[in-house]
Structure formats: C-alpha cells, structure tokens
Design an enzyme around this catalytic site. Structure first.
Site, PDB file in Angstrom:
ATOM      1  N   SER A  95       0.736  -1.205   0.041  1.00 47.51           N
ATOM      2  CA  SER A  95       0.016  -0.065  -0.053  1.00 47.51           C
ATOM      3  C   SER A  95       0.856   1.396   0.010  1.00 47.51           C
ATOM      4  CB  SER A  95      -0.826   0.119   1.169  1.00 47.51           C
ATOM      5  OG  SER A  95      -0.153  -0.249   2.386  1.00 47.51           O
ATOM      6  N   THR A 199      -1.457   2.970   4.570  1.00 47.19           N
ATOM      7  CA  THR A 199      -0.434   4.220   4.104  1.00 47.19           C
ATOM      8  C   THR A 199       0.507   4.302   5.512  1.00 47.19           C
ATOM      9  OG1 THR A 199      -2.038   5.410   2.812  1.00 47.19           O
ATOM     10  CG2 THR A 199      -0.651   6.707   4.182  1.00 47.19           C
ATOM     11  N   THR A 217       1.806   7.059   0.052  1.00 44.45           N
ATOM     12  CA  THR A 217       0.853   5.809  -0.027  1.00 44.45           C
ATOM     13  C   THR A 217       0.914   5.716  -1.393  1.00 44.45           C
ATOM     14  OG1 THR A 217      -1.236   5.105   0.451  1.00 44.45           O
ATOM     15  CG2 THR A 217      -1.170   7.389  -0.554  1.00 44.45           C
ATOM     16  N   ARG A 227      -7.213   9.138  -9.644  1.00 45.43           N
ATOM     17  CA  ARG A 227      -7.720   9.306  -8.048  1.00 45.43           C
ATOM     18  C   ARG A 227      -6.519   9.979  -7.568  1.00 45.43           C
ATOM     19  NH1 ARG A 227      -6.865   7.672  -2.848  1.00 45.43           N
ATOM     20  NH2 ARG A 227      -8.856   7.907  -1.648  1.00 45.43           N
ATOM     21  N   VAL A 228      -6.740  10.931  -6.646  1.00 43.37           N
ATOM     22  CA  VAL A 228      -5.643  11.406  -5.455  1.00 43.37           C
ATOM     23  C   VAL A 228      -6.381  11.267  -4.440  1.00 43.37           C
ATOM     24  CG1 VAL A 228      -4.335  13.319  -4.679  1.00 43.37           C
ATOM     25  CG2 VAL A 228      -4.189  12.646  -7.040  1.00 43.37           C
ATOM     26  N   GLY A 229      -5.956  10.811  -3.355  1.00 43.52           N
ATOM     27  CA  GLY A 229      -6.440  10.769  -1.873  1.00 43.52           C
ATOM     28  C   GLY A 229      -6.010  11.894  -1.103  1.00 43.52           C
ATOM     29  N   ASP A 230      -6.148  11.808   0.325  1.00 35.51           N
ATOM     30  CA  ASP A 230      -5.782  12.635   1.211  1.00 35.51           C
ATOM     31  C   ASP A 230      -4.405  12.793   1.394  1.00 35.51           C
ATOM     32  OD1 ASP A 230      -6.108  10.290   2.329  1.00 35.51           O
ATOM     33  OD2 ASP A 230      -5.754  10.893   4.402  1.00 35.51           O
ATOM     34  N   THR A 250      -4.815   7.807   8.278  1.00 36.02           N
ATOM     35  CA  THR A 250      -4.891   6.665   7.391  1.00 36.02           C
ATOM     36  C   THR A 250      -6.302   6.542   7.169  1.00 36.02           C
ATOM     37  OG1 THR A 250      -4.037   4.432   7.131  1.00 36.02           O
ATOM     38  CG2 THR A 250      -4.532   5.173   9.389  1.00 36.02           C
ATOM     39  N   GLY A 251      -6.509   5.804   5.973  1.00 36.40           N
ATOM     40  CA  GLY A 251      -7.653   5.497   5.860  1.00 36.40           C
ATOM     41  C   GLY A 251      -8.408   5.771   4.346  1.00 36.40           C
ATOM     42  N   GLY A 253      -9.410   8.161   2.258  1.00 32.88           N
ATOM     43  CA  GLY A 253      -8.870   9.388   2.065  1.00 32.88           C
ATOM     44  C   GLY A 253     -10.088  10.727   1.995  1.00 32.88           C
TER      45      GLY A 253
HETATM   46  C1  SD4 Z   1      -6.056   7.374   0.294  1.00 33.81           C
HETATM   47  N1  SD4 Z   1      -5.542   7.425   2.775  1.00 33.81           N
HETATM   48  O1  SD4 Z   1      -5.353   7.361  -0.770  1.00 33.81           O
HETATM   49  C2  SD4 Z   1      -5.143   6.822   1.528  1.00 33.81           C
HETATM   50  C3  SD4 Z   1      -5.224   5.387   1.895  1.00 33.81           C
HETATM   51  C4  SD4 Z   1      -4.718   5.095   3.164  1.00 33.81           C
HETATM   52  O2  SD4 Z   1      -4.851   3.514   4.684  1.00 33.81           O
HETATM   53  O3  SD4 Z   1      -4.656   5.713   4.144  1.00 33.81           O
HETATM   54  N2  SD4 Z   1      -5.124   3.830   3.552  1.00 33.81           N
HETATM   55  O4  SD4 Z   1      -7.335   7.563   0.483  1.00 33.81           O
END
Ligand code: SD4
Length: 337
Positions: A95, A199, A217, A227-230, A250-251, A253
């Site tokens: 990940s 992450t 991550t 796609r872009v996350g947090d 984490t999680g 986003g």
């Molecule tokens: C995301 N926050 O791309 C990241 C993924 C992640 O634990 O943190 N997973 O959304």
C-alpha cells in the site's frame, strides 16, 4: 480504569473538550464518548523528546530508521523522511511505494507529503515510476516556490533532480491486480481484510523539541486512474504546528479530505483538547455526517508539545507504532465501533 464520568469531572481538559465538541440538541453523549479507553490510554501522558509515531505495523521498522537520526540529536525532518523511505522501498508493503497495488488500469500512482517545524510543506500526487515520493515532496518544499506538484510535472521534477525512474509494479502486485480484474468489483470504502498494511504517516519530535511529519502511499487499491487521496493534501492527511503539535491520518482519504482531519485535530489541541480527545472529535465529524460510517475505516494519531500521544479510529484494527526512550512498540487504537 478511569470512568468516563471520573474523567469528565476530574479534568478541566475533559470539560473543555466536551464544550469544544459542541454537543448538539438530541445528540447522544454516549456516542460522543463511546469508550473510556481514549482517556485511560497511558500514552496520553507527557513524555520527553525525542520520540516518533507512525501508522500501522510497518511503522515499527520505519520508526527504527527515524530513531537512528533522532537518538543522535538529528532533526525531526530528516527522521520522518528516512523513516518512511523504509516503507516505500519495501516490496512486501502493498500500500506504499514499490510493491504498492496499482490503480484499475495497472498503474502504480503515488501520493506523499512532508511538513517541517516552520510550517513549510511539500507534496507530490499522482506520481509514477519514482520509488521515493517523500524525497521528491521534500525537494518540492525546499527547492521550489510551490507546495505541490502532480503527475508528469512531478515526475519531470524528480528526474531533473536525479531520481531514476523504475517500474514499481512488482510481480505479486501485478498478479493480484489481474486476479481483481476478473470481477473488477470496487469497494474502496470497505476495510481491508488485512488491516495491517496501509498508508504510512509518521510524526516526530526531535531532541530540540522541533516537530515534523511525513505521509506516503500508493492510495486505495484499484482506484480510478487519476484519483488522488488525502495523503498528499496538507491539512488532510498531515498537519504540523510547532507551537501546538502534529496529527496524521490513514484510511479512506475522501472522508479525511472532506473534514480536513489533521488540521482539525491540531486546531482542537490548540483550543485545549488532549490529542486523544481531538482525534476522537475528528472521527466524530465523519461518523455524524456519513451514514455509511460502519463500512469506512479512518484512523488518526496525534501528539502535542508535551509529548502526549492519542489516537482514534472509526473501526477496530487500527494500530500505530511509537518509539521513545522506552523502546519501539505497537499500540491498539480505540475506535468508534
Ligand atoms: C488514500 N488515505 O489514498 C489513503 C489510503 C490509506 O490507509 O491511507 N489507507 O485514501
């Protein structure tokens, strides 16, 4: 164990926290404070610098690399960069960085950000073929007038600065992706079946009392291309304020971005909440707004200038690694559910 009532009566911080949380009419206070563990957590005690905190069990080896720098008086910024580089280079971590799972089109696209004690920040998003996005993010911070570079621009910048492109899709990740393509079912919100791989976000305080943080991550597995996350978003996955403390996420986003989670936590600490209380309130903001919260995992970890550490997650299973004079250990986070 301290009961919720003892805590709320016994500490000004608890009362301040309840006020700041803004209990609305009709809200069930038990849902605002679902567990006593957030208060009983022994990490919520002051500790001496240096120390380092990072998400998930891959935080343990990452902390060791950070500690090598912190324990000889090195800067928190170098520590967090070196710490998360361990995870980025590890093909077993599916990940983050090399070995990360690709998007649905088979491209490994990476997001990362870094922030220092002066409030400087650097970030890269949708970066491909570069093993250490965190180091590129640091160079964006140090060598450009900008905070964020994305996609091809980020890659060109990395190459101009000596980063060698390479294929980050490992045979294992490619095999898993091809298996996934057979059904191509996409449930990015569902908690991973193995919640120990995710992450890495890392926060550190150095011997001089300065703070820095890093987050890196490959994002949600099989995400939409582009796609872009947090994780590269300052204030969402990471925020550091040398006067107050630091927080990271984490999680899923999308939930972290919509609530600007890490910035929120630091600001709540500034107003008097402990790190545990602030992480709890940031999770509460997601849970209150999103009826689908039972299928979402988000975890926060934070510390304040006194060295008090706190965390909270939506679902059970979130763990973080802490290294200080007492050693390196994995801690179970309390959770809403
Ligand atoms: C995301 N926050 O791309 C990241 C993924 C992640 O634990 O943190 N997973 O959304």
């Amino acid at each position: 164990m301290t009961t919720r009532r003892e805590f709320l009566i016994g500490t000004g911080a608890g009362l301040a926290a309840l006020g700041a949380a803004g209990l609305g009419r009709g809200q069930d206070p038990e849902r605002i404070w679902p567990t006593a563990e957030i208060i009983a957590d022994s990490l919520d005690q002051p500790r001496d610098a240096p120390f380092v905190v990072s998400t998930w069990n891959h935080g343990l080896p990452a902390n060791l690399a950070a500690w090598e720098i912190l324990s000889r008086g090195g800067p928190a910024l170098d520590a967090v960069e070196s710490g998360v580089r361990v995870t980025e280079a590890d093909p077993e971590v599916d990940s983050v960085g090399y070995g990360g799972r690709p998007d649905r089109e088979g491209h490994v696209t990476l997001d990362a950000c870094i922030m220092d004690q002066h409030g400087n920040a650097g970030s890269v998003a949708f970066l491909q073929d570069i093993m250490h996005p965190i180091s590129v993010a640091r160079l964006v911070m140090e060598k450009t007038p900008h905070v964020m570079l994305v996609g091809q621009g980020a890659r060109h910048f990395a190459e101009e600065n000596g980063f060698q492109p390479r294929n980050l899709l490992t045979p294992r990740a490619e095999r898993d992706w091809k298996e996934w393509l057979k059904t191509a079912e996409y449930h990015p919100w569902a908690p991973a079946s193995d919640p120990s791989h995710d992450t890495i976000s890392m926060l550190a305080m150095d011997q001089g009392g300065d703070l820095s943080g890093a987050c890196t991550t490959s994002g949600l597995a099989y995400k939409m291309h582009g796609r872009v996350g947090d994780s590269p978003i300052i204030g969402a996955a990471l925020f550091v304020d040398n006067e107050v403390g630091a927080a990271c996420a984490t999680g899923v986003g999308e939930e972290v971005m919509k609530t600007v989670g890490s910035f929120l936590i630091v600001e709540l600490m500034r107003q008097g909440m402990s790190p545990a209380e602030a992480c709890h309130e940031a999770i509460a903001r997601i849970v209150r707004k999103n009826p689908a919260w039972r299928d979402l995992q988000v975890g926060y970890v934070a510390f304040d200038r006194k060295g008090r550490i706190g965390s909270f997650a939506i679902l059970p299973g979130f763990q973080y690694a802490v290294m200080d004079q007492e050693g390196n250990r994995l801690v179970d986070s309390p959770s809403w559910k």
